[in-house]
Design a protein around this motif. Sequence first.
Motif, PDB file in Angstrom:
ATOM      1  N   ARG A 120      21.726  -7.111  27.066  1.00  0.00           N
ATOM      2  CA  ARG A 120      20.383  -6.658  26.714  1.00  0.00           C
ATOM      3  C   ARG A 120      19.551  -7.824  26.212  1.00  0.00           C
ATOM      4  N   ASP A 147      12.809   1.120  28.067  1.00  0.00           N
ATOM      5  CA  ASP A 147      13.704   1.252  29.215  1.00  0.00           C
ATOM      6  C   ASP A 147      15.173   1.126  28.836  1.00  0.00           C
ATOM      7  N   ARG A 148      15.488   0.254  27.864  1.00  0.00           N
ATOM      8  CA  ARG A 148      16.882  -0.085  27.591  1.00  0.00           C
ATOM      9  C   ARG A 148      17.436   0.440  26.270  1.00  0.00           C
ATOM     10  N   CYS A 149      16.564   0.670  25.305  1.00  0.00           N
ATOM     11  CA  CYS A 149      17.054   0.903  23.945  1.00  0.00           C
ATOM     12  C   CYS A 149      17.012   2.358  23.494  1.00  0.00           C
ATOM     13  N   PRO A 151      17.445   6.194  24.834  1.00  0.00           N
ATOM     14  CA  PRO A 151      17.699   7.161  25.904  1.00  0.00           C
ATOM     15  C   PRO A 151      16.918   8.446  25.660  1.00  0.00           C
ATOM     16  N   PHE A 152      16.658   9.184  26.724  1.00  0.00           N
ATOM     17  CA  PHE A 152      16.034  10.493  26.564  1.00  0.00           C
ATOM     18  C   PHE A 152      17.019  11.440  25.874  1.00  0.00           C
ATOM     19  N   ARG A 167      16.632  10.315  33.342  1.00  0.00           N
ATOM     20  CA  ARG A 167      17.193  10.051  32.016  1.00  0.00           C
ATOM     21  C   ARG A 167      16.578   8.854  31.292  1.00  0.00           C
ATOM     22  N   THR A 168      15.787   8.038  31.986  1.00  0.00           N
ATOM     23  CA  THR A 168      15.228   6.843  31.344  1.00  0.00           C
ATOM     24  C   THR A 168      13.749   6.694  31.664  1.00  0.00           C
ATOM     25  N   VAL A 169      13.075   5.897  30.842  1.00  0.00           N
ATOM     26  CA  VAL A 169      11.655   5.615  31.072  1.00  0.00           C
ATOM     27  C   VAL A 169      11.465   4.925  32.411  1.00  0.00           C
ATOM     28  N   ASP A 170      12.353   3.985  32.725  1.00  0.00           N
ATOM     29  CA  ASP A 170      12.240   3.245  33.978  1.00  0.00           C
ATOM     30  C   ASP A 170      12.329   4.189  35.170  1.00  0.00           C
ATOM     31  N   SER A 171      13.257   5.153  35.108  1.00  0.00           N
ATOM     32  CA  SER A 171      13.400   6.122  36.199  1.00  0.00           C
ATOM     33  C   SER A 171      12.165   7.015  36.300  1.00  0.00           C
ATOM     34  N   LEU A 191      10.588  11.180  25.595  1.00  0.00           N
ATOM     35  CA  LEU A 191      11.332  10.532  24.520  1.00  0.00           C
ATOM     36  C   LEU A 191      11.544  11.456  23.326  1.00  0.00           C
TER      37      LEU A 191
END
Length: 293
Positions: A120, A147-149, A151-152, A167-171, A191
């Motif tokens: 990370r 995106d990384r830190c 999770p939903f 499941r993620t902001v990036d997705s 979130l």
Amino acid sequence: MMISNPIASNGNAQLAFNHIRDWREAGCLADPRLSPDTVSILKALTLPLWEKADYRLLSDLLESENAIGILRHTPAVSPNLVRLLHRLPGPFRIPRVIRFIRNEDEATIISRISMGCIDRSRSLISKLQTSQSRSDFWDKASSHFLDRCIPFPEAPKIIDPRVTPIRTVDSLRSCGLKLHLCLRNFIGEALSGEQSFYVFNGEKQIVVSVTPRVGGRSVISQMSAPDNMPVSPSDRSTIIQVFGDAGIQDESVYVNDWPSELDRRLNRLGNEQVELPGELYAKINDLMSFHAR
């Protein structure tokens, strides 16, 4: 600096001052971690005299190659610079990162975002090094954090091969771009657990929004086909059945959301509004506080 050093606490300060021949010897006596190659850092120390704690932080930094590289090439070494360098993890003590950090508090934000995973940290450093401005820097830091830190929250499980949870902001962003939907407007809701999102693969890919209701039940609040077009009767019927089997009833209403559609098209034309670094900084703080709870 000599007085703040533990060596001087034994009453040796006056003896040392009486025997040193020049400032270089004084510096090396003040801190054994200084060397002929690094003692020149002392010439850049700002006045007036610092707090003793800041001199101790400077001593700690003399064990970091990255920090030494910054200190040796900085015209004025101030307590603020020392504190923010000390707060940053070692790999982040590089010019392309610290040029956009103004104080210890901002260094703390970067430190906390990078905690817990070497990969990370490497990914964050790589992203931050490409920043072209302070606004771009904090935008990248915010994006990495989301995106990384964080999770939903856990979404209701749908057991069907045609249904994929987001499941993620990036997705969520990627899906919005792919299907021409303004899903990025719902990052906050995702979130905080106010909404869950799924992709249903039927005649077309459909984004299904699920919202919790009082009493613990969840309902389908919206179905969105690509370009915000109405969902076909066949796909709609299948979605209602599949989600109904999981105890999620349909309460969706088709909304021809032209304000969001117009916003999406303007963004694609390059007219996206850029948030101020201070706003992004406040968002990161708020999200970190929320996640800690």
